[in-house]
Write a protein that holds these residues in place. Structure first.
Motif, PDB file in Angstrom:
ATOM      1  N   LEU A  81      -7.441  -2.522   1.923  1.00 45.60           N
ATOM      2  CA  LEU A  81      -8.562  -2.110   2.891  1.00 45.60           C
ATOM      3  C   LEU A  81      -9.906  -2.033   1.965  1.00 45.60           C
ATOM      4  N   LYS A  82      -9.890  -1.387   0.890  1.00 44.78           N
ATOM      5  CA  LYS A  82     -11.304  -0.904   0.204  1.00 44.78           C
ATOM      6  C   LYS A  82     -11.868  -1.870  -0.667  1.00 44.78           C
ATOM      7  N   SER A  83     -10.927  -2.526  -1.104  1.00 40.75           N
ATOM      8  CA  SER A  83     -11.314  -3.544  -2.634  1.00 40.75           C
ATOM      9  C   SER A  83     -11.538  -5.030  -1.936  1.00 40.75           C
ATOM     10  N   PHE A  84     -11.574  -4.985  -0.839  1.00 43.28           N
ATOM     11  CA  PHE A  84     -11.802  -6.446  -0.067  1.00 43.28           C
ATOM     12  C   PHE A  84     -12.752  -6.622   1.006  1.00 43.28           C
ATOM     13  N   ALA A  85     -13.476  -7.896   1.312  1.00 43.51           N
ATOM     14  CA  ALA A  85     -14.026  -8.024   2.447  1.00 43.51           C
ATOM     15  C   ALA A  85     -13.170  -8.998   3.332  1.00 43.51           C
ATOM     16  N   PRO A  86     -12.496  -8.436   4.508  1.00 44.17           N
ATOM     17  CA  PRO A  86     -11.688  -9.323   5.391  1.00 44.17           C
ATOM     18  C   PRO A  86     -12.583 -10.641   5.813  1.00 44.17           C
ATOM     19  N   VAL A  87     -11.933 -11.878   5.737  1.00 44.11           N
ATOM     20  CA  VAL A  87     -12.632 -12.945   5.972  1.00 44.11           C
ATOM     21  C   VAL A  87     -12.171 -13.271   7.519  1.00 44.11           C
ATOM     22  N   VAL A  97      -9.137 -13.295   2.137  1.00 40.43           N
ATOM     23  CA  VAL A  97     -10.271 -12.077   1.914  1.00 40.43           C
ATOM     24  C   VAL A  97     -11.122 -12.529   0.727  1.00 40.43           C
ATOM     25  N   ALA A  98     -12.303 -11.718   0.519  1.00 41.23           N
ATOM     26  CA  ALA A  98     -13.067 -12.009  -0.607  1.00 41.23           C
ATOM     27  C   ALA A  98     -13.401 -10.839  -1.287  1.00 41.23           C
ATOM     28  N   PRO A  99     -14.002 -10.615  -2.518  1.00 40.96           N
ATOM     29  CA  PRO A  99     -14.176  -9.421  -3.129  1.00 40.96           C
ATOM     30  C   PRO A  99     -15.012  -8.570  -2.182  1.00 40.96           C
ATOM     31  N   LYS A 100     -14.789  -6.879  -2.208  1.00 32.47           N
ATOM     32  CA  LYS A 100     -15.574  -6.115  -1.492  1.00 32.47           C
ATOM     33  C   LYS A 100     -17.073  -6.434  -1.936  1.00 32.47           C
ATOM     34  N   GLY A 101     -18.064  -6.417  -1.252  1.00 32.31           N
ATOM     35  CA  GLY A 101     -19.692  -6.557  -1.556  1.00 32.31           C
ATOM     36  C   GLY A 101     -20.061  -8.146  -1.182  1.00 32.31           C
ATOM     37  N   THR A 102     -19.182  -8.900  -0.993  1.00 36.87           N
ATOM     38  CA  THR A 102     -19.733 -10.254  -0.753  1.00 36.87           C
ATOM     39  C   THR A 102     -20.542 -10.229   0.240  1.00 36.87           C
ATOM     40  N   PRO A 103     -21.782 -10.931   0.127  1.00 40.29           N
ATOM     41  CA  PRO A 103     -22.614 -10.824   1.250  1.00 40.29           C
ATOM     42  C   PRO A 103     -22.117 -11.268   2.553  1.00 40.29           C
ATOM     43  N   PRO A 104     -22.826 -10.544   3.604  1.00 41.78           N
ATOM     44  CA  PRO A 104     -22.053 -10.671   5.059  1.00 41.78           C
ATOM     45  C   PRO A 104     -22.377 -11.982   5.353  1.00 41.78           C
ATOM     46  N   SER A 139     -12.625 -12.175  14.161  1.00 43.17           N
ATOM     47  CA  SER A 139     -13.798 -12.056  13.394  1.00 43.17           C
ATOM     48  C   SER A 139     -13.271 -11.105  12.257  1.00 43.17           C
ATOM     49  N   PRO A 140     -14.184 -11.179  11.192  1.00 43.42           N
ATOM     50  CA  PRO A 140     -13.932 -10.384  10.073  1.00 43.42           C
ATOM     51  C   PRO A 140     -13.751  -8.948  10.241  1.00 43.42           C
ATOM     52  N   GLU A 141     -14.332  -8.367  11.422  1.00 41.51           N
ATOM     53  CA  GLU A 141     -14.072  -7.020  11.566  1.00 41.51           C
ATOM     54  C   GLU A 141     -12.699  -6.604  12.239  1.00 41.51           C
ATOM     55  N   ALA A 142     -12.210  -7.633  13.211  1.00 39.86           N
ATOM     56  CA  ALA A 142     -10.893  -7.601  13.998  1.00 39.86           C
ATOM     57  C   ALA A 142      -9.936  -8.091  12.591  1.00 39.86           C
ATOM     58  N   PHE A 143     -10.143  -8.802  12.002  1.00 40.72           N
ATOM     59  CA  PHE A 143      -9.253  -9.030  10.766  1.00 40.72           C
ATOM     60  C   PHE A 143      -8.865  -7.710  10.177  1.00 40.72           C
ATOM     61  N   GLY A 144      -9.910  -6.988   9.710  1.00 45.59           N
ATOM     62  CA  GLY A 144      -9.870  -5.862   8.942  1.00 45.59           C
ATOM     63  C   GLY A 144      -9.239  -4.774   9.884  1.00 45.59           C
ATOM     64  N   ALA A 145      -9.341  -4.662  11.105  1.00 40.41           N
ATOM     65  CA  ALA A 145      -8.581  -3.506  12.010  1.00 40.41           C
ATOM     66  C   ALA A 145      -7.240  -3.977  12.010  1.00 40.41           C
ATOM     67  N   PHE A 146      -6.932  -5.515  12.027  1.00 41.33           N
ATOM     68  CA  PHE A 146      -5.452  -5.913  12.187  1.00 41.33           C
ATOM     69  C   PHE A 146      -4.505  -5.633  10.630  1.00 41.33           C
ATOM     70  N   MET A 184       0.818  -1.080   0.094  1.00 40.69           N
ATOM     71  CA  MET A 184      -0.067   0.066  -0.061  1.00 40.69           C
ATOM     72  C   MET A 184       0.829   1.273   0.029  1.00 40.69           C
ATOM     73  N   THR A 185       2.003   1.355   0.590  1.00 39.00           N
ATOM     74  CA  THR A 185       2.966   2.314   0.525  1.00 39.00           C
ATOM     75  C   THR A 185       3.969   2.106  -0.116  1.00 39.00           C
ATOM     76  N   LEU A 186       4.425   0.962  -0.598  1.00 35.02           N
ATOM     77  CA  LEU A 186       5.502   0.800  -1.343  1.00 35.02           C
ATOM     78  C   LEU A 186       5.424   0.992  -2.719  1.00 35.02           C
ATOM     79  N   PHE A 187       4.272   0.711  -3.417  1.00 31.49           N
ATOM     80  CA  PHE A 187       3.934   0.892  -4.976  1.00 31.49           C
ATOM     81  C   PHE A 187       3.256   2.265  -4.899  1.00 31.49           C
ATOM     82  N   ARG A 188       3.716   2.996  -5.962  1.00 34.44           N
ATOM     83  CA  ARG A 188       3.400   4.290  -6.389  1.00 34.44           C
ATOM     84  C   ARG A 188       1.779   4.110  -6.768  1.00 34.44           C
TER      85      ARG A 188
END
Length: 332
Positions: free
Chosen positions: A121-127, A264-271, A305-312, A110-114
């Protein structure tokens, strides 16, 4: 000191025939009469077959295929520092039939590549978090430093003279060394390789002065006396190698650098699909047989949890982003 030969030999034997045959399809039970999963699930692994990320995905995938009643197809898509595979996942239909394995590299990238064609964070649903694996600081067997403190003293005596190998620019093996150098107040010279195997080969030969490498890749060399382990990057010593101190206790309080991977799954995968995947993954990781396999490789797991993994993942992006900026390394 390290009782891992039987575990690694067993895994290698299991994988050898399968990898030779090409993409792995795990599980063969017929689909259950449910809306999801309605067909085999593709798991995009953004690294080549046989590496630590691939091994992890296959071990977990085998259990998930049984739990979900559909095969999990391992789709290895290496390239661009792990970016190619995650781009495929980001573009996939958000229906629960495509998953990906994200790693420490995807926090670093996220920082390394220009420019990236995805956002970790925004393109995936953390599983779910899969494994966390510390790195081992090793030097050639014939090297003079016999402790982390010795190594730091040698580097301070000759700024920039000591070089370190890594499995590639931006990989955890690279940034763990940069974090180490920053906290120790020393200057090291980076020599990136295309993968861990050629890097550790040059450390063994004495052509490189040190390396931070994953336990899966390097502990066999430590056991065989081909390299000397000075420290572990975990917060606590490994049960697998109790006589190797942590770098934090040896010389640098607070130093921790963990290589991790997760689903991870694509963003928008049903909860509800994400929740089911998380529950089944956590259950699989806690199975005694699975936990024993990973323990034999020096890896651990935490039920997040998915939320905790996202925060991680967000915390990892911030942590490694600071290291990347300080190192001054960028890639197009």
């Amino acid at each position: 000191m390290i009782r891992r030969r039987d575990v690694v030999a067993g895994l290698a034997g299991t994988l050898a025939g399968t990898l030779a045959a090409g993409p792995l399809v795990l599980g063969s039970r017929p689909a259950r009469a449910a809306a999801w999963p309605a067909r085999p699930i593709s798991v995009v692994v953004p690294y080549p077959p046989g590496g630590s990320t691939d091994i992890t995905a296959r071990i977990v995938g085998e259990r998930l295929s049984i739990a979900l009643g559909q095969p999990l197809v391992m789709d290895n898509r290496p390239g661009a520092g792990g970016n190619l595979g995650l781009e495929i996942v980001a573009r996939a239909a958000a229906d629960g039939h495509t998953l990906g394995v994200a790693t420490t590299a995807h926090a670093i990238n996220m920082t390394l590549f220009r420019k990236l064609n995805y956002d970790t964070l925004k393109s995936f649903a953390p599983v779910a978090l899969l494994t966390e694996n510390p790195l081992v600081l090793v030097v050639p067997a014939q090297s003079a430093p016999r402790s982390v403190a010795d190594l730091i003293a040698a580097a301070k005596a000759r700024p920039g003279a000591l070089n370190y190998a890594s499995s590639g620019i931006g990989q955890s093996t690279h940034l763990a060394a940069e974090l180490f150098a920053s906290m120790a107040g020393i200057k090291l010279t980076h020599i990136p390789y295309r993968g861990s195997a050629p890097a550790i080969t040059d450390v063994i030969a004495g052509r490189c002065d040190l390396m931070f490498d994953t336990t899966q890749s390097v502990l066999a060399h430590v056991e065989g006396g081909r390299v000397r382990a000075l420290g572990i990057t975990a917060a606590e010593r490994l049960p697998l190698a109790r006589d190797i101190p942590t770098i934090a206790e040896a010389a640098l309080p607070g130093y921790v650098a963990i290589a991790w991977n997760g689903l991870v799954a694509p963003k928008g995968t049903p909860p509800e699909i994400v929740a089911r995947l998380n529950a089944e993954t956590v259950r699989a990781m806690q199975e005694p047989a699975v936990a024993a396999k990973f323990a034999g490789l020096g890896a651990t797991s935490r039920p997040l949890s998915p939320e905790a993994f996202g925060a991680f993942m967000a915390a990892e992006i911030a942590k490694w982003g600071a290291v990347v900026k300080q190192s001054g390394t960028t890639l197009d």
